[in-house]
Structure formats: C-alpha cells, structure tokens
Design a protein around this motif. Structure first.
Motif, PDB file in Angstrom:
ATOM      1  N   UNK A  67      51.794  27.955  30.716  1.00  0.00           N
ATOM      2  CA  UNK A  67      50.875  28.520  31.710  1.00  0.00           C
ATOM      3  C   UNK A  67      50.381  30.055  31.488  1.00  0.00           C
ATOM      4  N   UNK A  68      49.017  30.237  31.734  1.00  0.00           N
ATOM      5  CA  UNK A  68      48.811  31.562  31.521  1.00  0.00           C
ATOM      6  C   UNK A  68      47.727  31.902  32.592  1.00  0.00           C
ATOM      7  N   UNK A  69      48.319  33.021  33.380  1.00  0.00           N
ATOM      8  CA  UNK A  69      47.359  33.420  34.375  1.00  0.00           C
ATOM      9  C   UNK A  69      46.963  35.153  34.566  1.00  0.00           C
ATOM     10  N   UNK A  70      46.043  35.418  35.385  1.00  0.00           N
ATOM     11  CA  UNK A  70      45.924  36.940  35.448  1.00  0.00           C
ATOM     12  C   UNK A  70      47.044  37.630  36.308  1.00  0.00           C
ATOM     13  N   UNK A  71      47.169  38.851  35.768  1.00  0.00           N
ATOM     14  CA  UNK A  71      48.081  39.545  36.574  1.00  0.00           C
ATOM     15  C   UNK A  71      47.434  39.728  37.919  1.00  0.00           C
ATOM     16  N   UNK A  72      48.243  39.724  39.092  1.00  0.00           N
ATOM     17  CA  UNK A  72      47.637  39.711  40.335  1.00  0.00           C
ATOM     18  C   UNK A  72      47.954  41.257  41.191  1.00  0.00           C
ATOM     19  N   UNK A  73      48.193  42.150  40.327  1.00  0.00           N
ATOM     20  CA  UNK A  73      48.623  43.420  40.977  1.00  0.00           C
ATOM     21  C   UNK A  73      47.477  44.430  40.966  1.00  0.00           C
ATOM     22  N   UNK A  74      46.148  44.019  40.171  1.00  0.00           N
ATOM     23  CA  UNK A  74      45.065  44.916  40.258  1.00  0.00           C
ATOM     24  C   UNK A  74      43.890  43.799  40.637  1.00  0.00           C
ATOM     25  N   UNK A  75      42.828  44.457  41.219  1.00  0.00           N
ATOM     26  CA  UNK A  75      41.613  43.600  41.224  1.00  0.00           C
ATOM     27  C   UNK A  75      41.109  43.397  39.918  1.00  0.00           C
ATOM     28  N   UNK A  76      40.643  41.840  39.996  1.00  0.00           N
ATOM     29  CA  UNK A  76      39.811  41.330  38.844  1.00  0.00           C
ATOM     30  C   UNK A  76      38.599  41.518  38.836  1.00  0.00           C
ATOM     31  N   UNK A  77      37.860  42.445  37.744  1.00  0.00           N
ATOM     32  CA  UNK A  77      36.425  42.830  37.733  1.00  0.00           C
ATOM     33  C   UNK A  77      35.743  41.443  37.501  1.00  0.00           C
ATOM     34  N   UNK A  78      34.756  41.026  38.339  1.00  0.00           N
ATOM     35  CA  UNK A  78      33.911  39.880  38.083  1.00  0.00           C
ATOM     36  C   UNK A  78      32.446  40.668  38.027  1.00  0.00           C
ATOM     37  N   UNK A  79      31.800  40.300  36.870  1.00  0.00           N
ATOM     38  CA  UNK A  79      30.166  40.380  36.657  1.00  0.00           C
ATOM     39  C   UNK A  79      29.151  39.767  36.971  1.00  0.00           C
ATOM     40  N   UNK A  80      28.387  39.937  38.122  1.00  0.00           N
ATOM     41  CA  UNK A  80      27.388  39.119  38.832  1.00  0.00           C
ATOM     42  C   UNK A  80      26.301  39.141  38.121  1.00  0.00           C
ATOM     43  N   UNK A  81      25.661  37.908  37.677  1.00  0.00           N
ATOM     44  CA  UNK A  81      24.529  38.390  36.700  1.00  0.00           C
ATOM     45  C   UNK A  81      23.233  38.990  37.683  1.00  0.00           C
ATOM     46  N   UNK A 111      31.126  43.573  40.249  1.00  0.00           N
ATOM     47  CA  UNK A 111      30.347  44.473  39.379  1.00  0.00           C
ATOM     48  C   UNK A 111      28.946  43.878  39.131  1.00  0.00           C
ATOM     49  N   UNK A 112      27.680  44.772  39.360  1.00  0.00           N
ATOM     50  CA  UNK A 112      26.344  44.167  39.133  1.00  0.00           C
ATOM     51  C   UNK A 112      26.385  44.413  37.531  1.00  0.00           C
ATOM     52  N   UNK A 113      26.306  43.177  37.032  1.00  0.00           N
ATOM     53  CA  UNK A 113      25.816  43.027  35.580  1.00  0.00           C
ATOM     54  C   UNK A 113      26.892  43.587  34.699  1.00  0.00           C
ATOM     55  N   UNK A 114      26.652  43.373  33.338  1.00  0.00           N
ATOM     56  CA  UNK A 114      27.428  44.127  32.551  1.00  0.00           C
ATOM     57  C   UNK A 114      28.574  43.504  31.981  1.00  0.00           C
ATOM     58  N   UNK A 115      29.443  43.744  30.983  1.00  0.00           N
ATOM     59  CA  UNK A 115      30.568  43.305  30.481  1.00  0.00           C
ATOM     60  C   UNK A 115      31.683  43.415  31.593  1.00  0.00           C
ATOM     61  N   UNK A 116      32.550  42.079  31.809  1.00  0.00           N
ATOM     62  CA  UNK A 116      33.627  42.312  32.516  1.00  0.00           C
ATOM     63  C   UNK A 116      34.752  41.231  32.147  1.00  0.00           C
ATOM     64  N   UNK A 117      36.107  41.365  32.549  1.00  0.00           N
ATOM     65  CA  UNK A 117      36.761  40.406  32.222  1.00  0.00           C
ATOM     66  C   UNK A 117      36.338  38.863  32.680  1.00  0.00           C
ATOM     67  N   UNK A 118      35.814  38.676  33.827  1.00  0.00           N
ATOM     68  CA  UNK A 118      35.060  37.707  34.336  1.00  0.00           C
ATOM     69  C   UNK A 118      33.907  37.825  34.531  1.00  0.00           C
ATOM     70  N   UNK A 119      32.938  36.867  33.707  1.00  0.00           N
ATOM     71  CA  UNK A 119      31.306  37.130  33.614  1.00  0.00           C
ATOM     72  C   UNK A 119      30.796  35.737  34.044  1.00  0.00           C
TER      73      UNK A 119
END
Ligand SMILES: [Zn+2]
Length: 342
Positions: A67-81, A111-119
């Motif tokens: 199994x593989x998951x995100x580390x949960x100790x920092x917020x995950x950046x999500x880029x919104x189109x 995040x508003x647009x741009x590259x991010x780990x989750x897009x």
C-alpha cells in the motif's frame, strides 16, 4: 445498502455463474489474511481494504504487493482549475472538506491553478475510458527508494504518494440516442469524492460496502447528494489505509527470475543514469513501474492482467513499454521465447 439494492444484489448473486462465485468466495480469506498481518485493521469494522488493488513491485525474483499513501503530517497541496465554475468550486470544496473530516488525518491546501502534487481538471465531455468510469479518472503515482535499497521484507522503503492527476467530466457519456447532459451537482460531487479516494491511495474498487470507492454508478451520486446536504461522510476503508504505514507490504511472493528480470535490469540502468524513481501505478487492468529522465521521458514496464496477478502473484507478467524496450538489449531477455531475438 438500502433494502431494494440489497434485494437486487442478492438476485444478482444467485444469478451469477459458478466461476464468479469462486472469486467472491476467495475475497473473504484475503480480508482475513490482511487483518492477521495488520491487527490494527480490526479497529475499522466494514473496511474493504482487501478489495483494493495494491501497488505491485516485481523485483529480484519476488513480487511484492504494498500500500502507498500520502504522508499525513503536512497539508497536501491541491490545484483547483482556474476555469472551474462557481458550482464546480463548491463541489471541490465540499469533497475536500468531506475527506478532511473522514478521520484519515489528511488536510488539503487549495491552490488556484498551477502545478501541485494533486491536480484537478475538468473536461467538457465524458472521458473515453471504458465502462462506468466515464465521469472521472485519477492517475496516481507512488514513489519509492531505489530498488537496490529495498532490503526490508516488511516494507517498501520510502514509499509515498507523490502525484495525483484527477479529471472530472462536465457531461455524461452520450446515451444510445447520442444525447449527453451536464453532470448534476450530486454526480459531480460524488465523482470528486470517488476520484479523491483514488488520489488518497485506494486503487481499484470495492465490490460493496460503506465506501465511496465502489464501482456502482448509482451509489456515487447518492453519496455526493448526502455530502452536499451536509450529512456526515465516513469511509472506514480509507481510514484503515491511513492507519497503516505507507509502504506496508501486503504480500511478498517468490517467482521465477525471468518474471522480474526486466524490472531488475531497468532498475540498474536507471540507477546508473540517476533517473528519477522508481514510481509505481496501479489501475483496473494493469500496473506500471517507471522511471523519469530529466526531460520528463518515462521508461516504463507494465504488469499486465493485474487483477489476476494480484490474486496469483506467481503468474505476474511484465512487458516493456517502447522506450524501456529500446533501452534494454533484447539478447539479454530472460523471458521464455525472447532471448536472442533482436
Ligand atoms: Zn474509480
């Protein structure tokens, strides 16, 4: 499950062919094996983690499922189109908040647009990706330490999710009359919840149960509608996943050397050339191990017939993608019938 769908499901089960019943019968021992291996999973009644497609690493004469998951100790950046409508923005916010409240320990940073780990991206038309999956799609990458450093049998070292690309449709697939219609808010929210579940590390689908990670197309908008109405959102399966350390090994099976040879040779080549990776992906029908060069070109190997390979790791088969095939001399190919062919 409500009573009607329970009835429907029961009718479906009795109508099934013997072969499918065998498959269903195999699922429960697998759940038991997982709980024996990870007793913490017993804290999550109803979790369906055994039905996930684990990531697969065929290497050094073994096939490791993990199994593989995100580390949960920092917020995950999500880029919104940037082209998201107000309604789409709301659906995204509602879905992100629902997952934040589901007890996994994850937080998102929007995040508003741009590259991010989750897009997240919206597509104007239904996605052409086969039955049932046309409202959304997620491509999720797990990175791990170089294979020469993978010496711990109980864990894949430094395994963690590093990237997820989500695509959400704005329209349904055309009906048989050729008509498409915009997704309802419930469908879009449900699809976002489902694809975010993939992005968080659950690959494949649950056959049933209290999870938005089912394949049932009716259930997803139902969950979306409930969350939009402010009802609670819980998912014991994803909570169970986040209770395990990332890289937790589900199984490790010895296999014939030729079955892992392509990955082994590509790994040596990649480490010699200091390529980025390895990365792993797993989907409905195949899994993939790959490396990336500084220009972004990927050297990949595909594990075919993944559902079968997960059930019976000793049958795992790896085929090279064109760029990896060109990089690996054919004359060294150990696979039956391949050696010496140029
Ligand atoms: Zn899905």
């Amino acid at each position: 499950m409500d009573r009607r769908s329970a009835l429907r499901a029961r009718r479906r089960i009795f109508g099934l062919a013997a072969a499918s019943l065998l498959v269903a019968a195999c699922a429960e021992p697998r759940a038991g094996v997982l709980e024996t291996r990870f007793p913490a999973l017993r804290d999550f009644p109803g979790q369906r983690l055994a039905e996930a497609h684990p990531f697969v690493l065929p290497s050094g004469g073994r096939v490791v499922q993990f199994f593989c998951r995100w580390p949960s100790d920092t917020p995950l950046p999500v880029s919104v189109p940037l082209d998201a409508t107000e309604a789409e923005r709301r659906a995204i916010d509602v879905a992100l908040r629902a997952w934040e409240g589901a007890g996994l320990g994850v937080r998102f940073l929007v995040l508003e647009g741009g590259p991010a780990p989750i897009e997240i991206r919206f597509e104007d038309e239904a996605l052409a990706i086969g039955a049932g999956g046309d409202m959304g799609n997620a491509v999720v990458d797990c990175q791990m330490a170089p294979l020469s450093q993978q010496t711990d049998p109980g864990a894949v070292r430094e395994a963690r999710l590093v990237r997820a690309r989500l695509r959400i449709a704005r329209q349904t697939a055309p009906s048989w009359q050729g008509k498409a219609r915009p997704l309802t808010a419930a469908e879009q929210t449900g699809t976002l919840l489902h694809e975010l579940g993939h992005a968080l590390g659950f690959q494949g689908h649950a056959r049933r149960g209290d999870t938005v990670m089912v394949r049932e197309v009716e259930r997803i908008p139902r969950v979306g509608a409930a969350v939009l109405a402010g009802e609670g959102f819980a998912d014991p399966t994803l909570r169970a996943l986040y209770r395990l350390p990332s890289g937790a090994v589900v199984s490790s099976t010895p296999v014939e050397a030729w079955r892992t040879d392509l990955v082994d040779r590509m790994a040596r080549l990649a480490e010699g050339a200091a390529l980025d990776g390895p990365f792993a992906r797993v989907g409905e029908s195949a899994a993939r191990i790959f490396w990336r060069d500084p220009q972004g070109a990927e050297y990949g190997l595909v594990v075919i017939q993944i559902a079968e390979a997960i059930r019976r790791p000793e049958t795992t088969r790896v085929v090279p993608e064109p760029r990896a095939r060109r990089a690996l001399p054919r004359r060294n190919d150990l696979r039956p019938g391949q050696s010496g062919r140029e």
